[in-house]
Design an enzyme around this catalytic site. Structure first.
Site, PDB file in Angstrom:
ATOM      1  N   CYS A 169       4.354  -3.233   8.548  1.00  0.00           N
ATOM      2  CA  CYS A 169       3.689  -3.394   7.247  1.00  0.00           C
ATOM      3  C   CYS A 169       4.465  -4.240   6.251  1.00  0.00           C
ATOM      4  O   CYS A 169       3.904  -4.654   5.230  1.00  0.00           O
ATOM      5  CB  CYS A 169       3.421  -2.027   6.625  1.00  0.00           C
ATOM      6  SG  CYS A 169       2.330  -0.989   7.620  1.00  0.00           S
TER       7      CYS A 169
ATOM      8  N   ARG B  47     -14.517  -0.824  -4.902  1.00  0.00           N
ATOM      9  CA  ARG B  47     -15.745  -0.045  -5.067  1.00  0.00           C
ATOM     10  C   ARG B  47     -15.859   0.454  -6.515  1.00  0.00           C
ATOM     11  O   ARG B  47     -15.354   1.549  -6.852  1.00  0.00           O
ATOM     12  CB  ARG B  47     -15.760   1.135  -4.101  1.00  0.00           C
ATOM     13  CG  ARG B  47     -15.750   0.724  -2.638  1.00  0.00           C
ATOM     14  CD  ARG B  47     -15.968   1.904  -1.705  1.00  0.00           C
ATOM     15  NE  ARG B  47     -14.826   2.798  -1.690  1.00  0.00           N
ATOM     16  CZ  ARG B  47     -13.834   2.754  -0.811  1.00  0.00           C
ATOM     17  NH1 ARG B  47     -13.835   1.817   0.120  1.00  0.00           N
ATOM     18  NH2 ARG B  47     -12.853   3.615  -0.852  1.00  0.00           N
TER      19      ARG B  47
ATOM     20  N   THR C  18     -16.965   4.125  -7.300  1.00  0.00           N
ATOM     21  CA  THR C  18     -16.173   5.285  -6.873  1.00  0.00           C
ATOM     22  C   THR C  18     -16.022   6.288  -8.001  1.00  0.00           C
ATOM     23  O   THR C  18     -15.738   5.927  -9.145  1.00  0.00           O
ATOM     24  CB  THR C  18     -14.778   4.839  -6.418  1.00  0.00           C
ATOM     25  OG1 THR C  18     -14.909   3.953  -5.299  1.00  0.00           O
ATOM     26  CG2 THR C  18     -13.922   6.034  -5.997  1.00  0.00           C
TER      27      THR C  18
ATOM     28  N   SER D 289      -5.307   3.479   2.622  1.00  0.00           N
ATOM     29  CA  SER D 289      -5.545   2.040   2.550  1.00  0.00           C
ATOM     30  C   SER D 289      -6.690   1.655   3.480  1.00  0.00           C
ATOM     31  O   SER D 289      -6.946   2.312   4.490  1.00  0.00           O
ATOM     32  CB  SER D 289      -4.284   1.268   2.927  1.00  0.00           C
ATOM     33  OG  SER D 289      -3.865   1.603   4.240  1.00  0.00           O
TER      34      SER D 289
ATOM     35  N   HIS E 264      -5.411  -3.507   3.232  1.00  0.00           N
ATOM     36  CA  HIS E 264      -4.048  -3.640   3.752  1.00  0.00           C
ATOM     37  C   HIS E 264      -4.058  -4.361   5.098  1.00  0.00           C
ATOM     38  O   HIS E 264      -3.929  -3.744   6.154  1.00  0.00           O
ATOM     39  CB  HIS E 264      -3.444  -2.241   3.878  1.00  0.00           C
ATOM     40  CG  HIS E 264      -2.070  -2.183   4.464  1.00  0.00           C
ATOM     41  ND1 HIS E 264      -1.174  -3.234   4.418  1.00  0.00           N
ATOM     42  CD2 HIS E 264      -1.426  -1.158   5.123  1.00  0.00           C
ATOM     43  CE1 HIS E 264      -0.047  -2.875   5.022  1.00  0.00           C
ATOM     44  NE2 HIS E 264      -0.182  -1.631   5.458  1.00  0.00           N
TER      45      HIS E 264
ATOM     46  N   CYS F 273       6.188   1.069   2.597  1.00  0.00           N
ATOM     47  CA  CYS F 273       6.697   1.822   3.740  1.00  0.00           C
ATOM     48  C   CYS F 273       6.384   1.034   5.004  1.00  0.00           C
ATOM     49  O   CYS F 273       5.542   0.133   5.002  1.00  0.00           O
ATOM     50  CB  CYS F 273       6.070   3.214   3.798  1.00  0.00           C
ATOM     51  SG  CYS F 273       4.261   3.241   3.908  1.00  0.00           S
TER      52      CYS F 273
ATOM     53  N   GLY G 287       5.842   1.366   9.323  1.00  0.00           N
ATOM     54  CA  GLY G 287       5.669   2.196  10.509  1.00  0.00           C
ATOM     55  C   GLY G 287       6.923   2.253  11.356  1.00  0.00           C
ATOM     56  O   GLY G 287       7.667   1.279  11.427  1.00  0.00           O
TER      57      GLY G 287
END
Length: 426
Positions: A125, A251, A254, A278, A379, A410, A412
């Site tokens: 990421c 959106r 929302t 995400s 993302h 962050c 993975g």
């Protein structure tokens, strides 16, 4: 797809291209007190709009086309010939070989000369930000003076669930085994282990959608988005040409009440939902980076200065806490504190981990992702870090004064990355 022609070694924009080069601060105008000839500076950056994976604007667009669009447009905006580039580094996660072939194809689709090299990097990421780190490091070491840091991902055409060729022995080692925990479960681990309530997660997600919707309505993203003309295949199989200028995932309708009704996406009783995670997306971004002395000699603008960077490791099963450790490491390098930073662009992989990191570091919420984040925007894995740099520096520029910002995310398998930037002011 959008095309830009190379004419006698210079890039010439077609008449339909919307310029994004409205005055950025020129290198010569930067403060003489803080400016150093060897500073690593960001000249300019652009991104595509982000499309919803599998069904959005770019579902039928290959990543090399998205990448070519932003690579070309950035150089057109500042009037720089591609021959000036010492290297191009592209962040990508899902393409075979981290997209090495795809990146070189994009290079030639942009009609860049074969003499300019290109390579790819995959730090999951943070790949788009790592591309910038790599270009900055090579400039700092004297390998060259200018480079292009990019990121791209098509999550429509490639799935993230295939781990590749790994040893069956990983099951015998706890940390290795934790590296293949689904990302949604790591979000649940963060929420449970650190007490991040569903209420806080939904409130954060609602805020992200609200901020992004307002920013889109006000045209704030227009200056950072490169229009992409591409093909789109309708459900009936008919093909049409579209020009994409707006993010798909925002959106405006929302509501907090609507978010609270969503079920857990990864565990039946979980707090991580489709609404506070995400969005999987398609998109690309490119950032032009150079040595200040050379940038100034070419009369190019300076949008920001890289002050510090850091990558740290954290437990894989709670990988989302990475920014809580990477941000302090980068701030220490820069000689700054949380209070000195005007804007934090923290990737919203999941609301659980973003809320934890913000609270852990004591960051005022009004400084976090002022125009929304990945929950609203999307993302695209390899692209996000480069996109965040573009979004951050444009936001600092709008403040109209010298300011500091942080990009962080962050990663993975259990890491976090962070970079500190300074906008030099008018």
């Amino acid at each position: 797809m959008h095309r830009v022609k190379v004419v006698f070694g210079h890039l010439s924009p077609p008449s339909t291209f919307k310029s994004h080069s409205d005055p950025i601060v020129s290198g010569a105008e930067c403060s003489a007190l803080s400016a150093r000839p060897d500073d690593i500076v960001v000249v300019h950056g652009l991104r595509t709009a982000f499309g919803k994976a599998k069904k959005g604007s770019f579902k039928d667009t290959t990543p090399d086309e998205l990448l070519s669009c932003v690579m070309t447009a950035v150089l057109v905006d500042v009037g720089l010939s591609p021959e000036r580039l010492g290297d191009i580094c592209v962040g990508n996660v899902l393409q075979p070989g981290a997209g090495a072939l795809m990146a070189r194809v994009a290079h030639f689709l942009s009609e860049f000369p074969e003499t300019v090299p290109v390579y790819t990097v995959n730090r999951m990421c943070s790949s788009g930000l790592q591309a910038l780190f790599n270009i900055a490091g090579a400039i700092r070491s004297g390998s060259y003076d200018m480079g292009l840091a990019c990121g791209v991902e098509s999550m429509s055409l490639r799935d993230a669930g295939e781990p590749g060729d790994v040893s069956a022995r990983l099951m015998d080692f706890e940390k290795a085994r934790d590296c293949v925990i689904p990302m949604g479960i790591t979000s649940e681990n963060v929420a449970e282990r650190f007490g991040v309530s569903r209420k806080k997660q939904d409130a954060f997600a609602f805020s992200s959608q609200q901020k992004a919707s307002q920013a889109q309505k006000q045209g704030i993203f227009d200056q950072e988005i490169c229009p992409v003309t591409t093909k789109f295949v309708d459900e009936d199989g008919s093909e049409r040409t579209v020009t994409v200028t707006k993010d798909d995932g925002i959106r405006p309708s929302t509501t907090l009440a609507g978010l609270t009704k969503l079920r857990g996406a990864f565990k039946p009783d979980g707090s991580t939902t489709a609404g506070n995670s995400s969005q999987v997306s398609d998109g690309a971004a490119a950032v032009l980076v150079g040595r200040r002395s050379v940038v100034e000699s070419l009369s190019l603008p300076v949008l920001g200065v890289l002050k510090a960077s850091a990558v740290v490791g954290v437990p894989p099963d709670v990988m989302g806490i990475g920014p809580a450790y990477a941000i302090p490491a980068a701030l220490r390098q820069a000689g700054l504190t949380v209070a000195d930073i005007d804007v934090f662009e923290i990737n919203e992989a999941f609301a659980s981990q973003a809320v934890y990191c913000v609270e852990k570091l004591g960051i005022p919420m009004e400084k976090v992702n002022p125009n929304g984040g990945a929950i609203a925007l999307g993302h695209p894995l390899g692209c996000t870090g480069a996109r965040q740099v573009v979004t951050l520096l444009n936001e600092l520029k709008r403040r109209g004064r010298r300011a500091y910002g942080v990009v962080s995310m962050c990663i993975g398998t259990g890491m976090g990355a962070a970079a500190v930037f300074e906008y030099p002011g008018p």
